[in-house]
Design a protein around this motif. Structure first.
Motif, PDB file in Angstrom:
ATOM      1  N   UNK A 208       0.844  -1.191   0.000  1.00  0.00           N
ATOM      2  CA  UNK A 208       0.000   0.000   0.000  1.00  0.00           C
ATOM      3  C   UNK A 208       0.879   1.241   0.000  1.00  0.00           C
ATOM      4  N   UNK A 209       0.355   2.322  -0.571  1.00  0.00           N
ATOM      5  CA  UNK A 209       1.121   3.561  -0.650  1.00  0.00           C
ATOM      6  C   UNK A 209       1.396   4.112   0.744  1.00  0.00           C
ATOM      7  N   UNK A 210       0.441   3.973   1.651  1.00  0.00           N
ATOM      8  CA  UNK A 210       0.649   4.438   3.027  1.00  0.00           C
ATOM      9  C   UNK A 210       1.799   3.671   3.679  1.00  0.00           C
ATOM     10  N   UNK A 211       1.866   2.382   3.418  1.00  0.00           N
ATOM     11  CA  UNK A 211       2.965   1.575   3.947  1.00  0.00           C
ATOM     12  C   UNK A 211       4.300   2.023   3.351  1.00  0.00           C
ATOM     13  N   UNK A 212       4.280   2.351   2.067  1.00  0.00           N
ATOM     14  CA  UNK A 212       5.496   2.837   1.411  1.00  0.00           C
ATOM     15  C   UNK A 212       5.974   4.131   2.052  1.00  0.00           C
ATOM     16  N   UNK A 213       5.038   5.032   2.366  1.00  0.00           N
ATOM     17  CA  UNK A 213       5.403   6.307   2.984  1.00  0.00           C
ATOM     18  C   UNK A 213       6.132   6.094   4.308  1.00  0.00           C
ATOM     19  N   UNK A 214       5.619   5.172   5.114  1.00  0.00           N
ATOM     20  CA  UNK A 214       6.259   4.903   6.400  1.00  0.00           C
ATOM     21  C   UNK A 214       7.584   4.170   6.200  1.00  0.00           C
ATOM     22  N   UNK A 215       7.609   3.251   5.243  1.00  0.00           N
ATOM     23  CA  UNK A 215       8.846   2.526   4.956  1.00  0.00           C
ATOM     24  C   UNK A 215       9.974   3.489   4.591  1.00  0.00           C
ATOM     25  N   UNK A 216       9.676   4.479   3.772  1.00  0.00           N
ATOM     26  CA  UNK A 216      10.691   5.449   3.353  1.00  0.00           C
ATOM     27  C   UNK A 216      11.319   6.122   4.570  1.00  0.00           C
ATOM     28  N   UNK A 217      10.483   6.544   5.503  1.00  0.00           N
ATOM     29  CA  UNK A 217      10.989   7.282   6.664  1.00  0.00           C
ATOM     30  C   UNK A 217      11.702   6.375   7.659  1.00  0.00           C
ATOM     31  N   UNK A 218      11.155   5.188   7.896  1.00  0.00           N
ATOM     32  CA  UNK A 218      11.789   4.291   8.869  1.00  0.00           C
ATOM     33  C   UNK A 218      13.124   3.783   8.334  1.00  0.00           C
ATOM     34  N   UNK A 219      13.172   3.431   7.052  1.00  0.00           N
ATOM     35  CA  UNK A 219      14.429   2.963   6.461  1.00  0.00           C
ATOM     36  C   UNK A 219      15.472   4.072   6.473  1.00  0.00           C
ATOM     37  N   UNK A 245       7.200  -2.347  10.938  1.00  0.00           N
ATOM     38  CA  UNK A 245       6.865  -0.987  11.361  1.00  0.00           C
ATOM     39  C   UNK A 245       6.113  -0.246  10.263  1.00  0.00           C
ATOM     40  N   UNK A 246       6.528  -0.448   9.027  1.00  0.00           N
ATOM     41  CA  UNK A 246       5.867   0.224   7.905  1.00  0.00           C
ATOM     42  C   UNK A 246       4.434  -0.253   7.727  1.00  0.00           C
ATOM     43  N   UNK A 247       4.216  -1.543   7.960  1.00  0.00           N
ATOM     44  CA  UNK A 247       2.886  -2.113   7.749  1.00  0.00           C
ATOM     45  C   UNK A 247       1.973  -1.856   8.947  1.00  0.00           C
ATOM     46  N   UNK A 248       2.496  -2.034  10.169  1.00  0.00           N
ATOM     47  CA  UNK A 248       1.661  -1.909  11.381  1.00  0.00           C
ATOM     48  C   UNK A 248       1.528  -0.467  11.863  1.00  0.00           C
ATOM     49  N   UNK A 249       2.540   0.349  11.616  1.00  0.00           N
ATOM     50  CA  UNK A 249       2.503   1.780  11.934  1.00  0.00           C
ATOM     51  C   UNK A 249       2.161   2.083  13.398  1.00  0.00           C
ATOM     52  N   UNK A 250       2.939   1.561  14.345  1.00  0.00           N
ATOM     53  CA  UNK A 250       2.661   1.819  15.769  1.00  0.00           C
ATOM     54  C   UNK A 250       2.842   3.292  16.109  1.00  0.00           C
ATOM     55  N   UNK A 251       1.983   3.790  16.982  1.00  0.00           N
ATOM     56  CA  UNK A 251       2.037   5.206  17.351  1.00  0.00           C
ATOM     57  C   UNK A 251       2.663   5.433  18.727  1.00  0.00           C
ATOM     58  N   UNK A 252       2.923   4.351  19.477  1.00  0.00           N
ATOM     59  CA  UNK A 252       3.534   4.507  20.791  1.00  0.00           C
ATOM     60  C   UNK A 252       4.353   3.270  21.125  1.00  0.00           C
ATOM     61  N   UNK A 273      12.470   6.027  20.257  1.00  0.00           N
ATOM     62  CA  UNK A 273      11.865   7.340  19.994  1.00  0.00           C
ATOM     63  C   UNK A 273      12.101   7.768  18.553  1.00  0.00           C
ATOM     64  N   UNK A 274      13.311   7.489  18.041  1.00  0.00           N
ATOM     65  CA  UNK A 274      13.601   7.831  16.653  1.00  0.00           C
ATOM     66  C   UNK A 274      12.775   7.016  15.681  1.00  0.00           C
ATOM     67  N   UNK A 275      12.589   5.742  15.987  1.00  0.00           N
ATOM     68  CA  UNK A 275      11.785   4.892  15.109  1.00  0.00           C
ATOM     69  C   UNK A 275      10.334   5.345  15.089  1.00  0.00           C
ATOM     70  N   UNK A 276       9.783   5.688  16.262  1.00  0.00           N
ATOM     71  CA  UNK A 276       8.399   6.164  16.325  1.00  0.00           C
ATOM     72  C   UNK A 276       8.241   7.506  15.617  1.00  0.00           C
ATOM     73  N   UNK A 277       9.245   8.368  15.751  1.00  0.00           N
ATOM     74  CA  UNK A 277       9.195   9.652  15.043  1.00  0.00           C
ATOM     75  C   UNK A 277       9.212   9.433  13.536  1.00  0.00           C
ATOM     76  N   UNK A 278       9.956   8.421  13.094  1.00  0.00           N
ATOM     77  CA  UNK A 278       9.997   8.108  11.658  1.00  0.00           C
ATOM     78  C   UNK A 278       8.642   7.607  11.183  1.00  0.00           C
ATOM     79  N   UNK A 279       7.975   6.796  12.001  1.00  0.00           N
ATOM     80  CA  UNK A 279       6.621   6.343  11.644  1.00  0.00           C
ATOM     81  C   UNK A 279       5.696   7.548  11.489  1.00  0.00           C
ATOM     82  N   UNK A 280       5.751   8.459  12.440  1.00  0.00           N
ATOM     83  CA  UNK A 280       4.906   9.659  12.368  1.00  0.00           C
ATOM     84  C   UNK A 280       5.220  10.479  11.124  1.00  0.00           C
ATOM     85  N   UNK A 281       6.487  10.609  10.801  1.00  0.00           N
ATOM     86  CA  UNK A 281       6.882  11.365   9.602  1.00  0.00           C
ATOM     87  C   UNK A 281       6.329  10.701   8.354  1.00  0.00           C
TER      88      UNK A 281
END
Length: 383
Positions: A208-219, A245-252, A273-281
Motif C-alpha cells: 500500500x502507498x501508506x505503507x510505502x510512505x512509512x517505509x521510506x521514513x523508517x528505512x 513498522x511500515x505495515x503496522x505503523x505503531x504510534x507509541x 523514539x527515533x523509530x516512532x518519530x519516523x513512523x509519524x513522519x
C-alpha cells in the motif's frame, strides 16, 4: 614478502606502478561489526612487481595510493570491484579510473553470471588458488607467509586474466559494452549511502502507498542511525522489523512492543523514539507524491509474456555468448512486459540492440520462438 608500512616507501612504489599502462588491485577488509568497511590490506601488482600495503601501520599516509587510483594514465583492474571501490571512495574520496572489472568483463565475454576469480584464474591464468587462507582475519598482525602469498595471488593471477579478457573484448568489438558497465561503478553516487534511498531494498515487501510512505521514513532513520554509530544496519533494526513498522505503523511504545519482529525491550531503548518519530513522519507524508512500482500491481497479467521473454533472453545470450544476468534481470523483463518504454537497462545502450528491440518485437507478435534440434530458434513473424 615484505609489507609496505611507511609513507615514503609507499610513495616510491606508487610512482613505479604509475609508469605502467595498468595495475591490478585488490583489498582485504572487515565489516561484520561496522557500517563502513575497515580496510586491512591493499594488494597491487604490475607486470614487474607485486606489493602488499599495510593501511593499519602506525603513521602511514595512504595519499600516494589514492593518487595512483586517480591517475588517468593507468588502468586499475579489479575483480568484482564494487566493494573495493566503495572503500577507496569512502576513505580517499577518489574513484579508481580508468576502471576494468574482470568479473563484469567475463560476463560480457560469455563466462556466465557472477563468474568467480578462482574460475577465471584457472581458465585464463592456468593457476589454482590456495583457499586455505580465505577466512583470515585480515586485521590481525602479523600476517603469516601463507596469508601474504594468498593475498598477493589475488592480484598476480589477475594480470593474465585481464590481458586475456581485454584482448577478447577487442576481438569481439565489445569494449564499449564494458565501458557502459564501468560508468555505474565510477559514479560516486553508487557509493553514497543516501538514507533517502534506503527503502528501495525493501520496497517489494509493502503493498500500500501508506505503507510505502512509512517505509521510506523508517528505512531512512535506520540508515542514519547505522552511519552515525558505524554499525551494520541490522544492528540497529533488522529488515523484518523495518517492514513490520511500515505495515503496522505503531504510534507509541506499547504498540511497538507488540510487534513480533521488534526485539524485546527495543521500545524502551534510546532508538525507539527515533523509530516512532519516523513512523509519524511517514504518516504525515503526502501520499499523492508516492506510488508503488508498476510491477508490484500488475505482475500476474504479464506472466505469460515474461515467460516468453525469459526464453528469448536465454536464446539470444547463448547465441551471442554473453551472460543473461548482465543483459536483463527478471525485474527488467516484468517491466518490459508491462511497458514498452520501461526505464530499465535492458532497453538502453548495447542491451537494447542485443535484446531490447527483440523483446519488444516478441511482445507485439513480430517474432516467433520455435525449437529445432534442441535449440530455440528466433525468427520474424508475418503479421
Amino acid at each position: 614478502m615484505k609489507m609496505i608500512t611507511d609513507t615514503a616507501e609507499l610513495a616510491a612504489t606508487c610512482k613505479r606502478l604509475a609508469a605502467h599502462p595498468f595495475v591490478t588491485v585488490d583489498t582485504e577488509f572487515m565489516r561484520e561489526t561496522t557500517y563502513y568497511a575497515k580496510l586491512c590490506l591493499i594488494q597491487i601488482a604490475s607486470p614487474d612487481e607485486a606489493v602488499l600495503i599495510d593501511p593499519l601501520a602506525d603513521g602511514i599516509d595512504l595519499a600516494p595510493f589514492f593518487a595512483l587510483m586517480a591517475d588517468e594514465s593507468t588502468i586499475k583492474v579489479f575483480h568484482s570491484a564494487r566493494q573495493d571501490v566503495e572503500i577507496i571512495w569512502t576513505m580517499g574520496k577518489v574513484i579508481p579510473t580508468p576502471l576494468f572489472d574482470t568479473q563484469v568483463a567475463a560476463m560480457v565475454c560469455g563466462y556466465g553470471d557472477s563468474v568467480s576469480y578462482e574460475q577465471l584464474a584457472n581458465d585464463l591464468a592456468k593457476a589454482r588458488i590456495d583457499k586455505s587462507s580465505r577466512f583470515t582475519d585480515w586485521s590481525r598482525r602479523p600476517l603469516s607467509e601463507a596469508q601474504r602469498a594468498y593475498a598477493l595471488s589475488d592480484v598476480t593471477h589477475l594480470i593474465p586474466v585481464y590481458e586475456a579478457l581485454a584482448a577478447r573484448l577487442e576481438e569481439t568489438g565489445r569494449s564499449a559494452w564494458l565501458d557502459e558497465e564501468m560508468a555505474v561503478l565510477i559514479d560516486p553516487a553508487t557509493y553514497e549511502g543516501d538514507p533517502a534511498r534506503a527503502y528501495r531494498r525493501l520496497i517489494g515487501r509493502v503493498r500500500k502507498v501508506k505503507e510505502l510512505a512509512v517505509l521510506i521514513e523508517v528505512a531512512a532513520w535506520r540508515e542514519r542511525e547505522a552511519q552515525s554509530r558505524d554499525v551494520p544496519r541490522n544492528r540497529v533494526l533488522k529488515d523484518d522489523a523495518v517492514v513490520e513498522l511500515a505495515i503496522s505503523q505503531p504510534r507509541d511504545a506499547e504498540a511497538m512492543a507488540r510487534l513480533r519482529s521488534v526485539p524485546n525491550g527495543f521500545e524502551r531503548s534510546r532508538s525507539a523514539a527515533g523509530a516512532l518519530a519516523a513512523v509519524e513522519a511517514g504518516l504525515a507524508r503526502d501520499l499523492t507524491e508516492l506510488k508503488l512500482p508498476e510491477r508490484t500491481r500488475g505482475r500476474n497479467n504479464a506472466g505469460a509474456t515474461v515467460d516468453l521473454l525469459k526464453v528469448l533472453l536465454k536464446a539470444i545470450c547463448e547465441q551471442n555468448d554473453v551472460a543473461t544476468k548482465i543483459v536483463a534481470t527478471v525485474d527488467d523483463l516484468e517491466a518490459i512486459a508491462e511497458d514498452d518504454g520501461a526505464d530499465v537497462p535492458a532497453l538502453k545502450g548495447w542491451r537494447r540492440g542485443l535484446f531490447g528491440e527483440s523483446a519488444l518485437a516478441l511482445k507485439h507478435g513480430q517474432l516467433s520462438l520455435a525449437m529445432h534440434d534442441g535449440t530455440v530458434v528466433v525468427s520474424p513473424r508475418d503479421v
